[in-house]
Structures are given as structure tokens and as C-alpha cells.
Design an enzyme around this catalytic site. Structure first.
Site, mmCIF file in Angstrom:
data_model
loop_
_atom_site.group_PDB
_atom_site.id
_atom_site.type_symbol
_atom_site.label_atom_id
_atom_site.label_comp_id
_atom_site.label_asym_id
_atom_site.label_seq_id
_atom_site.Cartn_x
_atom_site.Cartn_y
_atom_site.Cartn_z
ATOM 1 N N LYS A 188 -13.504 -3.471 -10.765
ATOM 2 C CA LYS A 188 -13.961 -2.354 -11.598
ATOM 3 C C LYS A 188 -14.786 -2.879 -12.778
ATOM 4 C CE LYS A 188 -11.967 2.115 -12.691
ATOM 5 N NZ LYS A 188 -12.998 2.968 -12.149
ATOM 6 N N GLU B 247 -18.068 4.356 -0.168
ATOM 7 C CA GLU B 247 -17.274 5.255 -1.008
ATOM 8 C C GLU B 247 -18.218 6.159 -1.787
ATOM 9 O OE1 GLU B 247 -15.157 3.141 -4.133
ATOM 10 O OE2 GLU B 247 -16.623 1.541 -4.047
ATOM 11 N N ARG C 291 -5.168 -4.904 -11.021
ATOM 12 C CA ARG C 291 -6.587 -4.802 -10.652
ATOM 13 C C ARG C 291 -7.468 -5.369 -11.768
ATOM 14 N NH1 ARG C 291 -8.504 0.921 -8.465
ATOM 15 N NH2 ARG C 291 -8.488 1.474 -10.671
HETATM 16 C C1 LIG Z 1 -16.051 3.260 -7.461
HETATM 17 C C2 LIG Z 1 -14.669 3.818 -7.459
HETATM 18 N N1 LIG Z 1 -14.052 3.984 -6.285
HETATM 19 C C3 LIG Z 1 -12.811 4.489 -6.205
HETATM 20 C C4 LIG Z 1 -12.110 4.828 -7.339
HETATM 21 C C5 LIG Z 1 -10.712 5.363 -7.229
HETATM 22 O O1 LIG Z 1 -9.778 4.426 -7.699
HETATM 23 P P1 LIG Z 1 -8.393 4.903 -8.294
HETATM 24 O O2 LIG Z 1 -7.732 5.706 -7.229
HETATM 25 O O3 LIG Z 1 -7.658 3.647 -8.605
HETATM 26 O O4 LIG Z 1 -8.694 5.711 -9.488
HETATM 27 C C6 LIG Z 1 -12.708 4.664 -8.590
HETATM 28 C C7 LIG Z 1 -12.003 4.990 -9.824
HETATM 29 O O5 LIG Z 1 -11.322 4.193 -10.366
HETATM 30 C C8 LIG Z 1 -14.022 4.131 -8.658
HETATM 31 O O6 LIG Z 1 -14.631 3.938 -9.830
#
Ligand SMILES: Cc1ncc(COP(=O)(O)O)c(C=O)c1O
Length: 379
Positions: free
Chosen positions: A226, A262, A124
Site C-alpha cells: 500500500k 482490481e 501489511r
Molecule cells: C488498491 C486497493 N485494493 C484493495 C483494497 C482493499 O483492501 P482492504 O480490504 O484491506 O481495505 C484497497 C484498500 O485498502 C486498495 O487501496
């Protein structure tokens, strides 16, 4: 801060004086990592393990590696945890060229330590780096850096059941640049902090607020990676929601203002009848590693899972709602407030989210067969 034998301490000290600063030579870093079976050092740091929240606790070491223009990342080093020096013209400070990741080290029974799918964080980060015109470390270097950081800070990994070591890999443009263009140098840095529950509610169900005024991302933007630039813009929405007693905000799509995207740092799932649904990833939401693991776990357990457009009305009519993320794990939602209406969801025993949580945590702690090879044991 190293609490082990004189021989190892000597090696580390001579390494520090050789490089004239706070970096460990590769030899000392390897010795530190390999010392565990021979040289026992303090098993646990002296902190109150019963009251860990999601605040920053200073640990012993961090990992750094640099990459100059048109070169690959150099071999990284562990060094004492501490401040970093930056040019005022650094790309990250002026143009927000920065990505972060979040992964965790868990202490299972018998002192074994596990990481969960760190290669997915590496991939990622690479995808994010491509989107933000940055150079990125290889998957192997990323995973190795996460392992080294976890191992060097092992005494900060909470005892079983008390939390986990949250590991934060960062990729930032550290080279000076005045005009708007990619930074001439990048730094890959990994630090860690022991953490407990992400939300102050602990494991109690969350109360979420749907905000249709602020949007987290738009089509064609960078919501799917991210990037550090995605997080400051939601602080205002979070602060307003928290001031009204909500745990977090749910964002809607910016075009129709009706499709669920989200929450601020986690993905959304709803359960209606015997079907689990989650918003499809179309570039505006982060493709969570927990999200995709839960989709696989749910399908393995016989649930029907749909990734599709999910309207806010469907969310308000669901039987059950839960969120997923590395920081939150799986958190049941107790209520959602939208347009002045508050919908309460069933909580307690018999939730689909509880069932999925047990399997996820069981795999992460090495208690349940890891048939997808997701878990990396730290040894
Ligand atoms: C905006 C956002 N959505 C979803 C997630 C969940 O991602 P992950 O399951 O990879 O931690 C995160 C955290 O990383 C996030 O910052």
C-alpha cells in the site's frame, strides 16, 4: 476541544505546557483514554450524521511517533489534529517513500466500539516498509496507536447505522535526503475521520469501466503493497471514468491485458454458478483484508472459493460481481463496460454478496459470533 472534567482538562493542559507544544504526555494520553468510565464527555460531535460521505472531517486528535536512523520507533503521543511540518528534502516528498493503511472503528449497539483486524493492517504496513526500505512500527505499537486514536476521537465515531470512523495510519520518510536512498527518519502518524459510503452511489450497485490502457501495477513493481506511489497514477483513469458516469475503474494485467487485477481501491470477486472466484495475489494487486476475510466467511458458509487468474471475458460472463475493501465494505456491481460492451448483472435480493455482507457486518458490529477472533473491542 476536550469536553470533560476540570481534573482531566487540567492534566492535559499542564501536559501541553510542559512539552511546550501540542503534544500530550503519555500520562495525559493514558488519563484521556482511561477517563471514559469516570468522566463522561460529549458522546457525539455536533455534525450531520445523516449525510456523511467519504470526505475528510477534521477530528480532535492524531497520533505521531518518530524513528531515527537505525533506531526503533519511539513511544508515540496523541496531539491535536493539525498540519505537520516537513523538510523540503523529506524522503516522502522527493522519492515517494510513504505507505498508508485504512481501518475502521464501528459503533455497535449499547455504545460498544469495535475495530476489525487492525493487526493485519500492521503486518501489511511492515511488509510494505520492507519493500520500500523503510523502518516500521511493531504490530503492538501500530494496534495501540489505532486504539488510542479511535478512543481519543470517540465522539466522531458515527452512531450505529450511520457510518464508521475511518482510521488512516501513515508511514512516511520525513528525514531530509538529497541522493536517492532511504530517508534517515520516519514518522508514523494516525489520523481519523468519520465516513459514510465510499461511492456517491451509496449502497446502489456500481457501474464499473474496464480500462486496458492504464495499468495500476506490473510484475516486480510495488502493486502488492500500500505504497502512496500506487495511487496518483490511477487518478487520470478514475477521472475519465467518472466524467462518463462510471463509479470506478477495473485494471487489467499489464502483460497480457486480459487478466483482471482490481479496482482503484478495492478487490474484485465474481460469482458463476455456485463458485466464487477472485484474482490471485501475485504481487500486482493489494491483498485486501476484506478480501481475505470474505474468502474465509464464504468458505465457512459453504461456498466454493477459487483464487486464480480471472480473465476479463469471465468477468463479462459472470452471474454476479462484487468488490471488497475497508472503505467500500462489500459493494454489488450493477454493470461493467469493456470494449464498448455493457454487461448488466443481477442485483437486488438473493445475491451472494448480500449474504456475505450481512455476515461480515454482523461480525464487525459484534452481533455475530467472531469465531476467528477478528474483532477488537475498544475499552
Ligand atoms: C488498491 C486497493 N485494493 C484493495 C483494497 C482493499 O483492501 P482492504 O480490504 O484491506 O481495505 C484497497 C484498500 O485498502 C486498495 O487501496
Amino acid at each position: 476541544m476536550i469536553r470533560n472534567t476540570p481534573r482531566l482538562r487540567g492534566l492535559i493542559q499542564s501536559s501541553l505546557s510542559k512539552v511546550g507544544a501540542r503534544c500530550l504526555t503519555a500520562q495525559a494520553a493514558t488519563a484521556l483514554r482511561e477517563s471514559e468510565p469516570m468522566f463522561r464527555y460529549e458522546e457525539y460531535a455536533d455534525i450531520d450524521w445523516n449525510n456523511l460521505g467519504f470526505g475528510l472531517t477534521r477530528t480532535d486528535y492524531m497520533y505521531t511517533a518518530k524513528c531515527k536512523e537505525n533506531e526503533s520507533f519511539q513511544q508515540g503521543q496523541l496531539r491535536d489534529y493539525g498540519n505537520v511540518e516537513l523538510s523540503p528534502a523529506a524522503g516522502v516528498l522527493n522519492y515517494g517513500q510513504g505507505l498508508f493503511e485504512g481501518t475502521k472503528a464501528y459503533r455497535g449497539e449499547n455504545g460498544r466500539v469495535f475495530l476489525f483486524r487492525p493487526d493485519q493492517n500492521a503486518i501489511r504496513m511492515q511488509m510494505g516498509a520492507e519493500r520500500m526500505c523503510m523502518r516500521s512500527p511493531s504490530v503492538q505499537q501500530f494496534v495501540d496507536a489505532v486504539k488510542q486514536t479511535a478512543f481519543a476521537n470517540k465522539r466522531w465515531i458515527p452512531p450505529p447505522g450511520k457510518g464508521s470512523l475511518y482510521i488512516r495510519p501513515l508511514l512516511i520518510g520525513t528525514g531530509p535526503i538529497l541522493g536517492l536512498s532511504p530517508s534517515p527518519e520516519y514518522t508514523f502518524l494516525v489520523y481519523a475521520s468519520p465516513v459514510g459510503n465510499y461511492f456517491k452511489e451509496g449502497t446502489a450497485p456500481l457501474n464499473l469501466y474496464v480500462n486496458d490502457e492504464f495499468h495500476r501495477a506490473t510484475r516486480g513493481g510495488a502493486g502488492g503493497v500500500k505504497s502512496i506511489t500506487n495511487y496518483a497514477p490511477v487518478l487520470q483513469a478514475i477521472s475519465k471514468a467518472k466524467a462518463q458516469g462510471f463509479s470506478d475503474v477495473i485494471y487489467l494485467d499489464s502483460v497480457h491485458k486480459k487478466y483482471v487485477e482490481e479496482a482503484s481501491s478495492c478487490n474484485m470477486f465474481l460469482v458463476k454458478g455456485n463458485v466464487i472466484s477472485t484474482p490471485a495475489t501475485v504481487g500486482t494487486i493489494l491483498e485486501g483484508i476484506t478480501r481475505k476475510s470474505i474468502i474465509d466467511i464464504a468458505r465457512d458458509s459453504g461456498y466454493k472459493v477459487e483464487e486464480r487468474l480471472v480473465t476479463v471475458d469471465e468477468l463479462m460472463e459472470a452471474d454476479e460481481v462484487f468488490t471488497t475493501g475497508t472503505a467500500v465494505s462489500i459493494a454489488a456491481v450493477g454493470s461493467i463496460t469493456y470494449n464498448g460492451q455493457r454487461k448488466e448483472y443481477k442485483t437486488g435480493d438473493g445475491l451472494v454478496s448480500k449474504d456475505l455482507y450481512k455476515t461480515l457486518v454482523g461480525i464487525q458490529l459484534g452481533k455475530i459470533e467472531d469465531k476467528h477472533n477478528w474483532v477488537v473491542q475498544l475499552d
